[in-house]
Design a protein around this motif. Sequence first.
Motif, PDB file in Angstrom:
ATOM      1  N   ALA A 163       8.401  17.621  -7.839  1.00 44.64           N
ATOM      2  CA  ALA A 163       7.872  18.275  -6.634  1.00 44.64           C
ATOM      3  C   ALA A 163       6.388  17.984  -6.483  1.00 44.64           C
ATOM      4  CB  ALA A 163       8.118  19.775  -6.710  1.00 44.64           C
ATOM      5  N   GLN A 164       5.694  18.035  -7.601  1.00 49.81           N
ATOM      6  CA  GLN A 164       4.244  17.810  -7.579  1.00 49.81           C
ATOM      7  C   GLN A 164       3.931  16.372  -7.154  1.00 49.81           C
ATOM      8  OE1 GLN A 164       2.425  19.930 -10.810  1.00 49.81           O
ATOM      9  NE2 GLN A 164       0.848  18.347 -11.008  1.00 49.81           N
ATOM     10  N   ALA A 165       4.692  15.420  -7.682  1.00 45.80           N
ATOM     11  CA  ALA A 165       4.445  14.020  -7.346  1.00 45.80           C
ATOM     12  C   ALA A 165       4.678  13.767  -5.864  1.00 45.80           C
ATOM     13  CB  ALA A 165       5.355  13.111  -8.184  1.00 45.80           C
ATOM     14  N   LEU A 166       5.682  14.395  -5.309  1.00 43.83           N
ATOM     15  CA  LEU A 166       5.961  14.237  -3.886  1.00 43.83           C
ATOM     16  C   LEU A 166       4.818  14.807  -3.052  1.00 43.83           C
ATOM     17  CD1 LEU A 166       8.670  13.114  -4.555  1.00 43.83           C
ATOM     18  CD2 LEU A 166       9.745  14.878  -3.160  1.00 43.83           C
ATOM     19  N   ALA A 167       4.335  15.975  -3.460  1.00 42.01           N
ATOM     20  CA  ALA A 167       3.253  16.611  -2.695  1.00 42.01           C
ATOM     21  C   ALA A 167       1.939  15.841  -2.845  1.00 42.01           C
ATOM     22  CB  ALA A 167       3.078  18.052  -3.154  1.00 42.01           C
ATOM     23  N   ASP A 168       1.660  15.395  -4.066  1.00 40.32           N
ATOM     24  CA  ASP A 168       0.368  14.746  -4.330  1.00 40.32           C
ATOM     25  C   ASP A 168       0.310  13.316  -3.779  1.00 40.32           C
ATOM     26  OD1 ASP A 168      -0.186  16.119  -7.707  1.00 40.32           O
ATOM     27  OD2 ASP A 168      -0.345  16.997  -5.698  1.00 40.32           O
ATOM     28  N   HIS A 169       1.391  12.580  -3.891  1.00 39.10           N
ATOM     29  CA  HIS A 169       1.320  11.134  -3.633  1.00 39.10           C
ATOM     30  C   HIS A 169       2.108  10.674  -2.418  1.00 39.10           C
ATOM     31  CE1 HIS A 169      -0.714  10.687  -7.460  1.00 39.10           C
ATOM     32  NE2 HIS A 169       0.259  11.361  -8.041  1.00 39.10           N
ATOM     33  N   ARG A 170       2.979  11.529  -1.903  1.00 34.36           N
ATOM     34  CA  ARG A 170       3.767  11.215  -0.703  1.00 34.36           C
ATOM     35  C   ARG A 170       4.411   9.826  -0.776  1.00 34.36           C
ATOM     36  NH1 ARG A 170      -0.018  12.857   4.214  1.00 34.36           N
ATOM     37  NH2 ARG A 170       1.882  12.263   5.342  1.00 34.36           N
ATOM     38  N   PRO A 171       5.258   9.635  -1.792  1.00 32.15           N
ATOM     39  CA  PRO A 171       5.935   8.348  -1.900  1.00 32.15           C
ATOM     40  C   PRO A 171       6.922   8.142  -0.767  1.00 32.15           C
ATOM     41  CG  PRO A 171       6.881   9.912  -3.457  1.00 32.15           C
ATOM     42  CD  PRO A 171       5.696  10.591  -2.843  1.00 32.15           C
ATOM     43  N   ARG A 172       7.102   6.884  -0.395  1.00 29.27           N
ATOM     44  CA  ARG A 172       8.097   6.547   0.630  1.00 29.27           C
ATOM     45  C   ARG A 172       9.493   6.502   0.015  1.00 29.27           C
ATOM     46  NH1 ARG A 172      10.762   6.329   4.763  1.00 29.27           N
ATOM     47  NH2 ARG A 172      11.146   4.477   6.036  1.00 29.27           N
ATOM     48  N   VAL A 173       9.553   6.126  -1.268  1.00 26.11           N
ATOM     49  CA  VAL A 173      10.848   5.933  -1.916  1.00 26.11           C
ATOM     50  C   VAL A 173      10.804   6.390  -3.372  1.00 26.11           C
ATOM     51  CG1 VAL A 173      10.349   3.579  -2.746  1.00 26.11           C
ATOM     52  CG2 VAL A 173      12.700   4.223  -2.230  1.00 26.11           C
ATOM     53  N   TYR A 174      11.930   6.877  -3.844  1.00 19.94           N
ATOM     54  CA  TYR A 174      12.126   7.206  -5.267  1.00 19.94           C
ATOM     55  C   TYR A 174      13.253   6.308  -5.763  1.00 19.94           C
ATOM     56  CZ  TYR A 174      13.882   9.808  -9.369  1.00 19.94           C
ATOM     57  OH  TYR A 174      14.327  10.163 -10.615  1.00 19.94           O
ATOM     58  N   LEU A 175      12.974   5.593  -6.839  1.00 21.33           N
ATOM     59  CA  LEU A 175      13.892   4.584  -7.363  1.00 21.33           C
ATOM     60  C   LEU A 175      14.351   5.026  -8.746  1.00 21.33           C
ATOM     61  CD1 LEU A 175      15.041   1.695  -7.255  1.00 21.33           C
ATOM     62  CD2 LEU A 175      12.743   0.844  -7.646  1.00 21.33           C
ATOM     63  N   THR A 176      15.669   5.142  -8.948  1.00 21.68           N
ATOM     64  CA  THR A 176      16.162   5.658 -10.223  1.00 21.68           C
ATOM     65  C   THR A 176      17.543   5.101 -10.539  1.00 21.68           C
ATOM     66  OG1 THR A 176      16.483   7.704 -11.490  1.00 21.68           O
ATOM     67  CG2 THR A 176      17.261   7.713  -9.214  1.00 21.68           C
ATOM     68  N   ASN A 177      18.022   5.384 -11.766  1.00 27.42           N
ATOM     69  CA  ASN A 177      19.391   5.023 -12.150  1.00 27.42           C
ATOM     70  C   ASN A 177      20.292   6.229 -11.995  1.00 27.42           C
ATOM     71  OD1 ASN A 177      18.095   3.268 -14.905  1.00 27.42           O
ATOM     72  ND2 ASN A 177      19.354   2.300 -13.341  1.00 27.42           N
ATOM     73  N   GLY A 222       0.798  -1.218   0.000  1.00 27.87           N
ATOM     74  CA  GLY A 222       0.000   0.000   0.000  1.00 27.87           C
ATOM     75  C   GLY A 222       0.828   1.265   0.000  1.00 27.87           C
ATOM     76  N   ASP A 223       2.107   1.176   0.375  1.00 23.76           N
ATOM     77  CA  ASP A 223       2.987   2.348   0.279  1.00 23.76           C
ATOM     78  C   ASP A 223       3.091   2.778  -1.177  1.00 23.76           C
ATOM     79  OD1 ASP A 223       5.595   1.838   2.845  1.00 23.76           O
ATOM     80  OD2 ASP A 223       3.562   2.687   2.944  1.00 23.76           O
ATOM     81  N   VAL A 224       3.550   4.015  -1.374  1.00 25.46           N
ATOM     82  CA  VAL A 224       3.718   4.536  -2.729  1.00 25.46           C
ATOM     83  C   VAL A 224       5.197   4.625  -3.059  1.00 25.46           C
ATOM     84  CG1 VAL A 224       3.290   6.496  -4.257  1.00 25.46           C
ATOM     85  CG2 VAL A 224       1.600   5.892  -2.500  1.00 25.46           C
ATOM     86  N   ALA A 225       5.555   4.214  -4.264  1.00 25.21           N
ATOM     87  CA  ALA A 225       6.923   4.371  -4.754  1.00 25.21           C
ATOM     88  C   ALA A 225       6.889   5.231  -6.012  1.00 25.21           C
ATOM     89  CB  ALA A 225       7.543   3.011  -5.063  1.00 25.21           C
ATOM     90  N   LEU A 226       7.905   6.062  -6.160  1.00 26.70           N
ATOM     91  CA  LEU A 226       8.011   6.930  -7.328  1.00 26.70           C
ATOM     92  C   LEU A 226       9.121   6.417  -8.215  1.00 26.70           C
ATOM     93  CD1 LEU A 226       7.193   9.662  -8.707  1.00 26.70           C
ATOM     94  CD2 LEU A 226       8.995  10.732  -7.355  1.00 26.70           C
ATOM     95  N   VAL A 227       8.838   6.303  -9.520  1.00 32.16           N
ATOM     96  CA  VAL A 227       9.843   5.913 -10.492  1.00 32.16           C
ATOM     97  C   VAL A 227       9.817   6.914 -11.625  1.00 32.16           C
ATOM     98  CG1 VAL A 227       9.680   3.448  -9.963  1.00 32.16           C
ATOM     99  CG2 VAL A 227       8.265   4.425 -11.794  1.00 32.16           C
ATOM    100  N   ASP A 228      10.823   6.806 -12.517  1.00 34.05           N
ATOM    101  CA  ASP A 228      10.837   7.673 -13.688  1.00 34.05           C
ATOM    102  C   ASP A 228       9.875   7.126 -14.744  1.00 34.05           C
ATOM    103  OD1 ASP A 228      14.318   7.559 -13.097  1.00 34.05           O
ATOM    104  OD2 ASP A 228      13.053   9.319 -12.704  1.00 34.05           O
ATOM    105  N   ASP A 229       9.422   7.992 -15.624  1.00 31.94           N
ATOM    106  CA  ASP A 229       8.663   7.555 -16.793  1.00 31.94           C
ATOM    107  C   ASP A 229       9.424   7.985 -18.026  1.00 31.94           C
ATOM    108  OD1 ASP A 229       5.456   8.416 -18.334  1.00 31.94           O
ATOM    109  OD2 ASP A 229       6.766   6.688 -18.598  1.00 31.94           O
ATOM    110  N   PRO A 230      10.026   7.042 -18.781  1.00 32.72           N
ATOM    111  CA  PRO A 230      10.037   5.592 -18.558  1.00 32.72           C
ATOM    112  C   PRO A 230      11.102   5.145 -17.544  1.00 32.72           C
ATOM    113  CG  PRO A 230      11.289   6.111 -20.532  1.00 32.72           C
ATOM    114  CD  PRO A 230      10.787   7.438 -19.989  1.00 32.72           C
TER     115      PRO A 230
END
Lengths: 471, 471
Positions: free
Chosen positions: A233-247, A193-201
């Motif tokens: 910034a918007q994604a962090l404010a709107d969705h409050r992800p616990r983690v951001y995963l990137t290369n 149920g936690d939220v994770a943020l990734v890049d698109d793509p």
Amino acid sequence: MSDTADTRTGAVMAAIRRKMTSRALLPGDKLPSIRRFAETMGVSPSTVVEAYDRLAADGVIRARPGSGFYVSGSLPPLAVAQVGPRLDRAIDPFWVSRQSLEAGPDMLKPGCGWLPADWMPQAAIRRALRRLPHADDSTLTDYASPQGSPALRALLARQCAQDGLPVGPDQVLLTGSGTQALDLIGRFLLRPGDVALVDDPCYFNFQALLRAHQIRIVSVPMTSDGPDPVLFAQALADHRPRVYLTNSALHNPTGATLSPQTAHRVLTLAAAHDVVIVEDDIFRDYEPTPSPRLTVLDGLERVIRVGSFSKTLSASFRCGSIVARRDWIEALTDLQIATNFGGPSPLATDLIATALSDGGHRKHLDGLIRRLSRARRAALDRLDSLGVQPWLAPRGGFYLWCRLPDGRDAAALARAALRDSVIFAPGNVFSVAQTAGGFMRFNAAHMTDPRVYEVLARLLRAPPETLTPAD
Amino acid sequence: MSDTADTRTGAVMAAIRRKMTSRALLPGDKLPSIRRFAETMGVSPSTVVEAYDRLAADGVIRARPGSGFYVSGSLPPLAVAQVGPRLDRAIDPFWVSRQSLEAGPDMLKPGCGWLPADWMPQAAIRRALRRLPHADDSTLTDYASPQGSPALRALLARQCAQDGLPVGPDQVLLTGSGTQALDLIGRFLLRPGDVALVDDPCYFNFQALLRAHQIRIVSVPMTSDGPDPVLFAQALADHRPRVYLTNSALHNPTGATLSPQTAHRVLTLAAAHDVVIVEDDIFRDYEPTPSPRLTVLDGLERVIRVGSFSKTLSASFRCGSIVARRDWIEALTDLQIATNFGGPSPLATDLIATALSDGGHRKHLDGLIRRLSRARRAALDRLDSLGVQPWLAPRGGFYLWCRLPDGRDAAALARAALRDSVIFAPGNVFSVAQTAGGFMRFNAAHMTDPRVYEVLARLLRAPPETLTPAD
């Protein structure tokens, strides 16, 4: 139960099993009717009956009286149901992995994510292997120490120091692979149920992995400098992800490189919103010059580095790494013992340490970088003549993220190409938001065979409605 | 940041780090006060201040103004918090694993769960290693196929057939270890809050693993023939577990063997209550004669077999296996790709297949069985002279599950023995219900050094109140 007895029955059984492997059929799906499949396979209905009965005896399918045959298994609500969406087999992130990993030597894999075996440092590996029979008994049969080979951890710590991040070997944990490193971190940091943020793509296995953890995934569009800072910034404010995963280094699949400004903004925003960042450093050896690392700017307060030897040394050895703050490393070490009784094989870490210290290693990497540069240029030229354009021209690495001409649909093309024994990676397997239907990721090291371009050219010319799914 | 600059400061920092490694200090715990630790370490308070400041700069500890220093990290509610209870370090199932895996060569490990390196088939392994430099490029650098080495899967399928369970190689999945096989199955079958049933006592890592999945664990008392069938029926009715996890062949830690009657009753009850059974077959090579297998009686309808090469060939190679119904194997394969991008190293499976086909392998196993038989007898004699009695005399394997005399507490004894560089496995780490406080599991292969008995004898004679925890 083996499929040997009757060749025709065996062929029917094998065809059904292939449908399951390619995920054309999933647990709970209804099988083709006996009559219809007999027509499709060109056999008598009784052969199909025999085949279905034997598959049922194996437990692979079940008969529902009055209804037909169904693939066995009530899928538990966990993992598998979320490993990939069922909507469309070709955009299933899983489909590309399975096809590529199962592909026989006759198949071409411009969609896969690794180098051909003959591009890898085979000579250095064989030299390292020759020393193994002289290793001590303990290396050959004992379990690894919890954090893994001190020599290899010291090497990774020195690598961090060279990047500008001074760490001790006790801040390094060796894992069974880069993917397993990400998985451990997921289990440590995230709850269903936690939220994770990734890049698109983003790398498609990030999706499959996060789904296996039942994590809600949101994405932020990539630019040529990294994630769009405003939308980040918007994604962090709107969705409050616990983690951001990137290369880091070279983005998968776009080949983009994080700029210093974007790095700083991302880190500032992450700190403001208490987001942990996981930086997958797997392509570090392919960048021609160093680029910003979030771990370095952050100093391991909230950023974790994941690494792997699969892309530059060997995918066979199975060794990845995590660099993080000491208390998290301690917890991740415990978790790895509980779930795998340790990390990589002491044999493997021995091999890796030896191969990396091999005098020829630096030279091999330099040669590899030049070879890839030529391969990218050659592929871009050929692709250009087909009207296929890169989103950007990457500084290094294997991937070319390209838009197909005339609004062609990459998924349909990839499905059709299977029949020609070519495995492409259509854009939407990389896009959580499904914004990349017209894109494809090409691996320049697998674009040297002319057949790739022949098949691509033909399918780009074919009327879209004729690209029916492979059976 | 390295600990080199000041030796005294470095020693203080190292002592704190050791406390964290041994879990005497966990994230969130308050560190000893500066004055007290200066006394303990025999240094000036300013040295401790310097050390604490540097640990804080590393992020390892944090200062809370007016309150003191605390170990860093808010432990996320997941995994680690459940990997083992915090009540008492010595009964933490984790403690035995960590101590044993980290132990230097000077430490004796009668509590560990594996054989000394020189008991393993070193010669066959070295012979197999000599062939590796001649392997093809693909074996050296490519990812494994999704289910893993066909040759090794065929070997395991034949093993099942010999047991009376005909399966095809497509019903076998190779994993990164036996533990990882259990972990994959846990992720596939279980949701947080589900109930799992284990034996009392049972292998301690079952507990740590199930806790990492946030599974509620209930247990059924063992008898010399397997789980108590009446209590088994009651546990199923009362708690409705989703899965029952047990050993076949030789039970860990008791050495008991499942009888045909108990096997049949357990399976009948499991079917009536729709319980999946996971049968960990890891000690199969140590039983002198075959005993009932739940997988064989069941025919893979609801029983899954887990195997490993860590106990008879090498714990360094990292290879386990799952044998199950085909649709579950398919799902587990997908999950393994998502979380680890595959199973064991193709190099490792090559080595294993070669070593198992080595002409000397059967002879080695037979010799090992005889050697263990002698070691168990010798250990039982020595233990008997100290008043330590086995619960039963096992048919094979390494473990001796013994009761200490005079109601002595095994956990206190194990804690004290650490100061003598001996690692024991106290009974309650094996018991979810905490019924085994007076028991210890001894590994006969690690009981040959007289120092084990000297330390044991001394601690059994010492007044209980003098067995203070190791610092």
